[in-house]
Design an enzyme around this catalytic site. Structure first.
Site, PDB file in Angstrom:
ATOM      1  N   ASP A  37       0.811  -1.214   0.000  1.00  0.00           N
ATOM      2  CA  ASP A  37       0.000   0.000   0.000  1.00  0.00           C
ATOM      3  C   ASP A  37       0.848   1.268   0.000  1.00  0.00           C
ATOM      4  O   ASP A  37       0.382   2.349   0.344  1.00  0.00           O
ATOM      5  CB  ASP A  37      -0.942   0.004   1.202  1.00  0.00           C
ATOM      6  CG  ASP A  37      -0.194  -0.049   2.531  1.00  0.00           C
ATOM      7  OD1 ASP A  37       1.038  -0.287   2.507  1.00  0.00           O
ATOM      8  OD2 ASP A  37      -0.829   0.147   3.581  1.00  0.00           O
ATOM      9  N   HIS A 241      20.566   0.785 -20.397  1.00  0.00           N
ATOM     10  CA  HIS A 241      19.747   1.297 -19.298  1.00  0.00           C
ATOM     11  C   HIS A 241      20.176   0.667 -17.974  1.00  0.00           C
ATOM     12  O   HIS A 241      19.349   0.208 -17.186  1.00  0.00           O
ATOM     13  CB  HIS A 241      18.261   1.045 -19.578  1.00  0.00           C
ATOM     14  CG  HIS A 241      17.723   1.883 -20.694  1.00  0.00           C
ATOM     15  ND1 HIS A 241      16.536   1.602 -21.330  1.00  0.00           N
ATOM     16  CD2 HIS A 241      18.213   2.992 -21.306  1.00  0.00           C
ATOM     17  CE1 HIS A 241      16.318   2.503 -22.285  1.00  0.00           C
ATOM     18  NE2 HIS A 241      17.327   3.346 -22.276  1.00  0.00           N
ATOM     19  N   ASP A 258      24.628   9.006 -17.153  1.00  0.00           N
ATOM     20  CA  ASP A 258      23.466   9.504 -17.899  1.00  0.00           C
ATOM     21  C   ASP A 258      22.446   9.915 -16.854  1.00  0.00           C
ATOM     22  O   ASP A 258      21.798   9.059 -16.229  1.00  0.00           O
ATOM     23  CB  ASP A 258      22.932   8.400 -18.815  1.00  0.00           C
ATOM     24  CG  ASP A 258      21.831   8.880 -19.753  1.00  0.00           C
ATOM     25  OD1 ASP A 258      21.212   9.922 -19.465  1.00  0.00           O
ATOM     26  OD2 ASP A 258      21.579   8.199 -20.757  1.00  0.00           O
ATOM     27  N   ASP A 269      18.590  16.022 -19.757  1.00  0.00           N
ATOM     28  CA  ASP A 269      19.039  14.662 -20.112  1.00  0.00           C
ATOM     29  C   ASP A 269      20.457  14.778 -20.669  1.00  0.00           C
ATOM     30  O   ASP A 269      20.645  15.182 -21.821  1.00  0.00           O
ATOM     31  CB  ASP A 269      18.091  14.068 -21.148  1.00  0.00           C
ATOM     32  CG  ASP A 269      18.372  12.604 -21.441  1.00  0.00           C
ATOM     33  OD1 ASP A 269      19.331  12.058 -20.877  1.00  0.00           O
ATOM     34  OD2 ASP A 269      17.633  12.013 -22.254  1.00  0.00           O
ATOM     35  N   HIS A 348      21.219   2.058 -31.002  1.00  0.00           N
ATOM     36  CA  HIS A 348      20.059   2.911 -30.710  1.00  0.00           C
ATOM     37  C   HIS A 348      20.065   4.139 -31.611  1.00  0.00           C
ATOM     38  O   HIS A 348      21.034   4.416 -32.330  1.00  0.00           O
ATOM     39  CB  HIS A 348      20.054   3.324 -29.235  1.00  0.00           C
ATOM     40  CG  HIS A 348      21.287   4.060 -28.785  1.00  0.00           C
ATOM     41  ND1 HIS A 348      21.515   5.385 -29.068  1.00  0.00           N
ATOM     42  CD2 HIS A 348      22.350   3.651 -28.053  1.00  0.00           C
ATOM     43  CE1 HIS A 348      22.660   5.766 -28.531  1.00  0.00           C
ATOM     44  NE2 HIS A 348      23.201   4.729 -27.913  1.00  0.00           N
ATOM     45  N   HIS A 352      16.187  11.928 -29.204  1.00  0.00           N
ATOM     46  CA  HIS A 352      14.733  11.923 -29.042  1.00  0.00           C
ATOM     47  C   HIS A 352      14.298  13.323 -28.644  1.00  0.00           C
ATOM     48  O   HIS A 352      15.088  14.141 -28.162  1.00  0.00           O
ATOM     49  CB  HIS A 352      14.309  10.898 -27.969  1.00  0.00           C
ATOM     50  CG  HIS A 352      15.042  11.036 -26.659  1.00  0.00           C
ATOM     51  ND1 HIS A 352      14.717  11.981 -25.707  1.00  0.00           N
ATOM     52  CD2 HIS A 352      16.097  10.363 -26.153  1.00  0.00           C
ATOM     53  CE1 HIS A 352      15.532  11.872 -24.673  1.00  0.00           C
ATOM     54  NE2 HIS A 352      16.396  10.894 -24.927  1.00  0.00           N
ATOM     55  N   HIS A 359      11.466  11.144 -22.977  1.00  0.00           N
ATOM     56  CA  HIS A 359      11.219  10.797 -24.378  1.00  0.00           C
ATOM     57  C   HIS A 359       9.923  11.501 -24.740  1.00  0.00           C
ATOM     58  O   HIS A 359       8.834  10.937 -24.628  1.00  0.00           O
ATOM     59  CB  HIS A 359      11.128   9.287 -24.563  1.00  0.00           C
ATOM     60  CG  HIS A 359      12.448   8.597 -24.416  1.00  0.00           C
ATOM     61  ND1 HIS A 359      12.623   7.264 -24.674  1.00  0.00           N
ATOM     62  CD2 HIS A 359      13.668   9.052 -24.057  1.00  0.00           C
ATOM     63  CE1 HIS A 359      13.877   6.923 -24.469  1.00  0.00           C
ATOM     64  NE2 HIS A 359      14.535   8.002 -24.089  1.00  0.00           N
ATOM     65  N   GLU A 385      22.844  11.957 -28.919  1.00  0.00           N
ATOM     66  CA  GLU A 385      23.550  11.042 -28.026  1.00  0.00           C
ATOM     67  C   GLU A 385      24.072   9.789 -28.722  1.00  0.00           C
ATOM     68  O   GLU A 385      23.652   8.671 -28.411  1.00  0.00           O
ATOM     69  CB  GLU A 385      22.637  10.637 -26.867  1.00  0.00           C
ATOM     70  CG  GLU A 385      21.243  10.184 -27.290  1.00  0.00           C
ATOM     71  CD  GLU A 385      20.383   9.791 -26.101  1.00  0.00           C
ATOM     72  OE1 GLU A 385      20.829   8.944 -25.297  1.00  0.00           O
ATOM     73  OE2 GLU A 385      19.268  10.319 -25.992  1.00  0.00           O
ATOM     74  N   TYR A 389      29.494   0.904 -28.016  1.00  0.00           N
ATOM     75  CA  TYR A 389      29.455  -0.035 -26.899  1.00  0.00           C
ATOM     76  C   TYR A 389      30.037  -1.362 -27.374  1.00  0.00           C
ATOM     77  O   TYR A 389      29.486  -1.990 -28.276  1.00  0.00           O
ATOM     78  CB  TYR A 389      28.017  -0.238 -26.418  1.00  0.00           C
ATOM     79  CG  TYR A 389      27.243   1.056 -26.308  1.00  0.00           C
ATOM     80  CD1 TYR A 389      27.240   1.802 -25.135  1.00  0.00           C
ATOM     81  CD2 TYR A 389      26.513   1.541 -27.406  1.00  0.00           C
ATOM     82  CE1 TYR A 389      26.545   2.996 -25.045  1.00  0.00           C
ATOM     83  CE2 TYR A 389      25.818   2.731 -27.327  1.00  0.00           C
ATOM     84  CZ  TYR A 389      25.835   3.460 -26.154  1.00  0.00           C
ATOM     85  OH  TYR A 389      25.149   4.639 -26.077  1.00  0.00           O
ATOM     86  N   ARG A 413      29.147   7.006 -24.393  1.00  0.00           N
ATOM     87  CA  ARG A 413      28.043   7.802 -24.955  1.00  0.00           C
ATOM     88  C   ARG A 413      28.255   9.255 -24.539  1.00  0.00           C
ATOM     89  O   ARG A 413      28.694   9.533 -23.424  1.00  0.00           O
ATOM     90  CB  ARG A 413      26.685   7.295 -24.453  1.00  0.00           C
ATOM     91  CG  ARG A 413      25.498   8.054 -25.022  1.00  0.00           C
ATOM     92  CD  ARG A 413      24.155   7.341 -24.793  1.00  0.00           C
ATOM     93  NE  ARG A 413      23.789   7.183 -23.400  1.00  0.00           N
ATOM     94  CZ  ARG A 413      23.810   6.032 -22.744  1.00  0.00           C
ATOM     95  NH1 ARG A 413      24.247   4.918 -23.336  1.00  0.00           N
ATOM     96  NH2 ARG A 413      23.446   5.970 -21.472  1.00  0.00           N
ATOM     97  N   GLU A 415      26.029  12.888 -24.658  1.00  0.00           N
ATOM     98  CA  GLU A 415      24.674  13.382 -24.934  1.00  0.00           C
ATOM     99  C   GLU A 415      24.518  14.830 -24.502  1.00  0.00           C
ATOM    100  O   GLU A 415      24.874  15.204 -23.382  1.00  0.00           O
ATOM    101  CB  GLU A 415      23.650  12.520 -24.189  1.00  0.00           C
ATOM    102  CG  GLU A 415      22.214  12.988 -24.336  1.00  0.00           C
ATOM    103  CD  GLU A 415      21.256  12.140 -23.525  1.00  0.00           C
ATOM    104  OE1 GLU A 415      20.055  12.156 -23.817  1.00  0.00           O
ATOM    105  OE2 GLU A 415      21.717  11.456 -22.578  1.00  0.00           O
TER     106      GLU A 415
END
Length: 441
Positions: A37, A241, A258, A269, A348, A352, A359, A385, A389, A413, A415
């Protein structure tokens, strides 16, 4: 700083001009349960908030430009002292009308009774079929009843449309007030990244860096993070992520951060990747230079009138050529790009839209054709970005060489948040360094 009641009213007027003789229904966000709850902090649905500024759950906004008296109608939770003691104050029916500019407000319990009055005069019903199945069924039942009785009245909706097709076009172009909020969100985000660059060192844990970043967000007045912060040392940066943030930082590895702040519903971002011990290894430096050049080329393509895809295409070309030069890809450049052979390393998109959502709402493709992309326009904000990798578990594309071990475990990366202007672009996050000479110590 903030969105004025007048701006919310202007948004509603512009939206209602687009729906014409239709009726639009927007549902507030629900409370989300963390466990048992215990609920997460409430966060309003962005479309709902964009038109109303109303920040309570269990509410419905109706827009009926065809109605002779009430064009903007709010159904809200009534005042309830017992509930407010536990979970916070409510505007209530009268307070919502006074503060949020509705022509009339009702208790949410009156929705089924009052809603048909605002639907029967419209020729279309604008409603997004969302995750609340019970409410979806409520709206569909009203719609079906009106369809069944339309022949006897001569009025009523005969089509169901998603209001997002209108709202998301509106949200793509930021107003001056929105830009002020975005500048604040990105400035707080940048300040946190600057501190992380100074604070991070071998021996700390990823979560300690995360704590410093998010502490600064709140210290500077942000509501918190815009999304779960990624603080990824070494090979963890190859997980796009990654949010576990539990590993110890090691010398001779890179740290990818990030993270962005949310300020009054608007979001920053930013990603930066830098050497934990202060110096890039030769392999890290080589790959970093490729990503940095790809980002610079992609940012240069963010211009009014340019295709959204042009930014991604610029990044892909630089990264593919760089991998080809290093022997990590082989073949003809154009064929490698066409065949997407770069995807094991760069899987990727390059960016965006950014705004009320990380996003953010907005159109990317405008048709099925390969080149049918939205063009950048002044007032758009986009992230740029690109990355490379090289996972320890990487599988090369068919026909491509095996990856030598000394490249594996490197993830990079970079960005930035970029505003499209009338004459070009502005990098809102330029305060955070990204040149090698600025990152090494």
């Amino acid at each position: 700083m903030g969105i004025t009641p007048q701006e919310y009213q202007q948004r509603r007027q512009a939206f209602m001009a687009e729906i014409g003789q239709g009726t639009a229904i927007l549902r507030s966000a629900p409370h989300a349960v963390m466990h048992n709850d215990v609920e997460y902090n409430f966060r309003q649905d962005s479309d709902f908030y964009y038109l109303t500024g109303f920040n309570e759950p269990n509410a419905v906004a109706v827009f009926a430009p065809h109605h002779p008296e009430h064009q903007f109608i709010l159904f809200v939770q009534p005042k309830d002292l017992a509930q407010e003691i536990w979970v916070g104050y409510r505007a209530g029916v009268e307070g919502a009308k006074e503060k949020f500019g509705a022509d009339i407000t009702y208790s949410i319990q009156e929705l089924d009774e009052k809603l048909p009055e605002y639907l029967k005069g419209g020729d279309r019903l604008f409603y997004h079929l969302g995750r609340d199945e019970k409410f979806n069924q409520t709206i569909l039942q009203h719609y079906q009843r009106l369809l069944a009785t339309r022949s006897k009245r001569g009025t009523g909706p005969t089509a169901l449309e998603d209001p997002g097709q209108i709202l998301h076009q509106m949200r793509m172009v930021k107003s001056p007030a929105e830009l002020d909020l975005m500048r604040r969100a990105t400035a707080i985000s940048a300040k946190a990244h600057l501190w992380a660059l100074e604070y991070a060192r071998p021996g700390l844990y990823e979560y300690q860096v995360q704590a410093e970043i998010e502490h600064l967000f709140r210290l500077e007045g942000a509501a918190g993070f815009a999304y779960p912060s990624i603080v990824a040392g070494g090979a963890n940066a190859c997980i796009l992520h990654y949010v576990e943030n539990s590993a110890q930082l090691q010398d001779n590895e890179l740290l990818l951060i990030d993270a962005g702040a949310c300020y009054d519903y608007y979001n920053g971002d930013i990603t930066r990747t830098f050497p934990i011990g202060g110096r890039f290894t030769p392999q890290q430096k080589t790959l970093y230079e490729i990503v940095l050049e790809a980002q610079k080329q992609a940012i240069a393509a963010v211009q009014p009138g340019h295709s959204y895809q042009s930014s991604h295409a610029a990044a892909v070309r630089v990264i593919t050529q760089g991998l080809l030069d290093l022997g990590l890809l082989r073949g003809d450049l154009e064929e490698l790009i066409e065949g997407e052979k770069y995807k094991p390393f760069f899987m990727h998109g390059t960016g965006h839209w950014l705004g009320l959502d990380v996003h953010d709402a907005g159109i990317y493709k405008i048709g099925p054709e390969k080149d049918a992309w939205t063009n950048f326009a002044a007032g758009n904000i986009v992230t740029v970005e690109p990355g490379i990798y090289i996972s320890p578990y990487i599988e090369p594309a068919e026909g491509q060489p095996e990856i030598p071990d000394h490249w594996k475990g490197i993830g990079i990366r970079i960005e930035d948040d970029v505003l499209v202007t009338e004459t070009g672009h502005e990098v809102l996050t330029a305060a955070v360094p990204k040149e090698i000479k600025e990152l090494e110590r």
